[in-house]
Write a protein that holds these residues in place. Sequence first.
Motif, PDB file in Angstrom:
ATOM      1  N   THR A   3       0.828  -1.211   0.000  1.00 31.98           N
ATOM      2  CA  THR A   3       0.000   0.000   0.000  1.00 31.98           C
ATOM      3  C   THR A   3       0.861   1.258   0.000  1.00 31.98           C
ATOM      4  O   THR A   3       1.853   1.334   0.731  1.00 31.98           O
ATOM      5  N   VAL A   4       0.465   2.237  -0.824  1.00 31.43           N
ATOM      6  CA  VAL A   4       1.030   3.589  -0.750  1.00 31.43           C
ATOM      7  C   VAL A   4      -0.052   4.486  -0.149  1.00 31.43           C
ATOM      8  O   VAL A   4      -1.222   4.408  -0.545  1.00 31.43           O
ATOM      9  N   ARG A   5       0.335   5.323   0.810  1.00 33.02           N
ATOM     10  CA  ARG A   5      -0.643   6.165   1.508  1.00 33.02           C
ATOM     11  C   ARG A   5      -0.328   7.648   1.357  1.00 33.02           C
ATOM     12  O   ARG A   5       0.795   8.036   1.039  1.00 33.02           O
ATOM     13  N   ASN A   6      -1.334   8.440   1.636  1.00 31.74           N
ATOM     14  CA  ASN A   6      -1.167   9.891   1.702  1.00 31.74           C
ATOM     15  C   ASN A   6      -0.168  10.191   2.823  1.00 31.74           C
ATOM     16  O   ASN A   6      -0.342   9.700   3.948  1.00 31.74           O
ATOM     17  N   PRO A   7       0.863  10.989   2.581  1.00 29.72           N
ATOM     18  CA  PRO A   7       1.918  11.149   3.584  1.00 29.72           C
ATOM     19  C   PRO A   7       1.554  12.025   4.783  1.00 29.72           C
ATOM     20  O   PRO A   7       2.252  12.007   5.791  1.00 29.72           O
ATOM     21  N   VAL A   8       0.490  12.803   4.671  1.00 35.40           N
ATOM     22  CA  VAL A   8       0.151  13.750   5.737  1.00 35.40           C
ATOM     23  C   VAL A   8      -1.057  13.237   6.511  1.00 35.40           C
ATOM     24  O   VAL A   8      -2.108  12.951   5.926  1.00 35.40           O
ATOM     25  N   GLY A   9      -0.892  13.085   7.823  1.00 30.77           N
ATOM     26  CA  GLY A   9      -1.989  12.665   8.684  1.00 30.77           C
ATOM     27  C   GLY A   9      -2.546  13.875   9.419  1.00 30.77           C
ATOM     28  O   GLY A   9      -1.784  14.706   9.937  1.00 30.77           O
ATOM     29  N   ARG A  10      -3.871  13.974   9.457  1.00 28.19           N
ATOM     30  CA  ARG A  10      -4.524  15.111  10.111  1.00 28.19           C
ATOM     31  C   ARG A  10      -5.118  14.637  11.440  1.00 28.19           C
ATOM     32  O   ARG A  10      -5.897  13.697  11.479  1.00 28.19           O
ATOM     33  N   LEU A  11      -4.751  15.302  12.521  1.00 30.19           N
ATOM     34  CA  LEU A  11      -5.200  14.916  13.852  1.00 30.19           C
ATOM     35  C   LEU A  11      -6.550  15.558  14.180  1.00 30.19           C
ATOM     36  O   LEU A  11      -6.917  16.577  13.583  1.00 30.19           O
ATOM     37  N   PRO A  12      -7.284  14.973  15.132  1.00 29.50           N
ATOM     38  CA  PRO A  12      -8.606  15.525  15.477  1.00 29.50           C
ATOM     39  C   PRO A  12      -8.556  17.011  15.848  1.00 29.50           C
ATOM     40  O   PRO A  12      -9.475  17.765  15.536  1.00 29.50           O
ATOM     41  N   GLY A  13      -7.467  17.438  16.503  1.00 26.67           N
ATOM     42  CA  GLY A  13      -7.352  18.842  16.903  1.00 26.67           C
ATOM     43  C   GLY A  13      -6.842  19.768  15.808  1.00 26.67           C
ATOM     44  O   GLY A  13      -6.613  20.957  16.043  1.00 26.67           O
ATOM     45  N   GLY A  14      -6.606  19.210  14.607  1.00 24.81           N
ATOM     46  CA  GLY A  14      -6.171  20.042  13.487  1.00 24.81           C
ATOM     47  C   GLY A  14      -4.686  19.988  13.181  1.00 24.81           C
ATOM     48  O   GLY A  14      -4.238  20.483  12.150  1.00 24.81           O
ATOM     49  N   GLY A  15      -3.916  19.396  14.080  1.00 23.83           N
ATOM     50  CA  GLY A  15      -2.478  19.300  13.844  1.00 23.83           C
ATOM     51  C   GLY A  15      -2.161  18.316  12.729  1.00 23.83           C
ATOM     52  O   GLY A  15      -2.971  17.448  12.385  1.00 23.83           O
ATOM     53  N   LEU A  16      -0.951  18.443  12.166  1.00 27.97           N
ATOM     54  CA  LEU A  16      -0.523  17.570  11.063  1.00 27.97           C
ATOM     55  C   LEU A  16       0.694  16.762  11.484  1.00 27.97           C
ATOM     56  O   LEU A  16       1.561  17.252  12.218  1.00 27.97           O
ATOM     57  N   VAL A  17       0.767  15.527  11.012  1.00 25.62           N
ATOM     58  CA  VAL A  17       1.945  14.677  11.229  1.00 25.62           C
ATOM     59  C   VAL A  17       2.385  14.121   9.880  1.00 25.62           C
ATOM     60  O   VAL A  17       1.573  13.973   8.964  1.00 25.62           O
ATOM     61  N   LEU A  18       3.666  13.817   9.772  1.00 24.29           N
ATOM     62  CA  LEU A  18       4.229  13.319   8.512  1.00 24.29           C
ATOM     63  C   LEU A  18       4.576  11.837   8.658  1.00 24.29           C
ATOM     64  O   LEU A  18       5.289  11.444   9.585  1.00 24.29           O
ATOM     65  N   GLY A  19       4.053  11.017   7.748  1.00 24.76           N
ATOM     66  CA  GLY A  19       4.342   9.591   7.753  1.00 24.76           C
ATOM     67  C   GLY A  19       5.712   9.296   7.161  1.00 24.76           C
ATOM     68  O   GLY A  19       6.166   9.982   6.237  1.00 24.76           O
ATOM     69  N   VAL A  20       6.361   8.263   7.687  1.00 25.31           N
ATOM     70  CA  VAL A  20       7.737   7.919   7.321  1.00 25.31           C
ATOM     71  C   VAL A  20       7.796   6.474   6.813  1.00 25.31           C
ATOM     72  O   VAL A  20       7.154   5.580   7.368  1.00 25.31           O
TER      73      VAL A  20
END
Length: 420
Positions: free
Chosen positions: A282-299
Amino acid sequence: MRKILVVGAGQSGLQIALGLQSQGYEVTLMSNRTADEIRTGRVMSTQCMFHTALQHERDLKLNFWESQAPKIEGLGVSVAAPGSWAEGPAARAIDWLGSLDGYAQSIDQRVKMAGWMETFAQRGGQLVIHGAAVGDLDYFSRTYDLVLVAAGKGELVQMFARDPERSPYSEPQRALAVSYVHGLGPRPEHPDTEGVRCNLVPGVGELFVMPCLTTSGRADILFWEGIPGGPLDVFNGVKDPAEHLSLTLELMERYVPWEYARATKVELTDAGGTLAGRYAPTVRNPVGRLPGGGLVLGVADVVVANDPITGQGSNSASKCAAAYLSSIVERGDRPFDEEWMRATFDRYWATAQHVTKWTNTMLAPPPEHILNLIGAAGELQPVADRFANGFNDPADFENFFYDPEKTQAYLVEVSGAGAA
């Protein structure tokens, strides 16, 4: 000093954490296990790292075990004659060994990850032993400049949506079964060359054999990849390590007897030396959006998870870490916003796309021109060598592998050079 949180202590997470630490960043590393728990736990993978990935480790002076680990100088391919196992043990239709330009190495991740984690802590890094949930990251995203998610399993992965255009398979394409063993003999044809051996059994699956360094010294990995529902798909629910090894050897005797011949005296390295499972590439969207609006980057395999059939997992993780590390350092004091995150992933995808294309090709039944190419490598050493070195640089397969006309032109060129 910028504060960065790395969640996940595998190849990529630790390489990034140690690399940032050496550049003066304030790094926190979250792992769900201690170094001791990793070292004494179950094997995690079948890592074989080729020259470019090893060089990334050398650049960060993290090649602690290089002198101890076997130096893998060749990569061999054997193909069982289709159907030859119907009446008894299979026969080989193709068998060759290509030479690697730079040696490869396999270091049990229990050895490496435990050692790297201890080094990170000794160098003053903040190590948090805790399994992270999405709620935890929601809080952390407000206290860190950047949160990197490098934990490839569990609920965190669900934050990153599957990219259907880049993910042709929705189901696992292989059932995986790994055994780490002592006592494997050399291949009699090349007794003095340490090599990875790729054994292809058409319509059934593949067996990979590779030398490695494990917690008890030099060992070898026996790794079956079975087509789901086929004769190799028998490891599901096998909990007893001895039964797992016995099944592995039984299948070797039938489908790859030339490998079984050197495995008659093997024993497991330890009680944690087996692993079985399956997952959909699987290839995924690299940016994860948190419930509070913050962003995390997948590695690494959080965002690009390929089947291990091409042995690229740890190589890709090392290359991803190197690309991300450069992007973070180059960013300076500017914010790690969504645009930067996507550009950072794209920098890695420039390499990873070749791995994904090649891996997905190898999971499908091979077309005639690829069979011809693999067959020709038995007669033409430059072809064997080029195929072997593609494991280090999969981008080269674009030049001679996928397109029947390019393959034919390449074989004509090599044959002509041989004749001249």
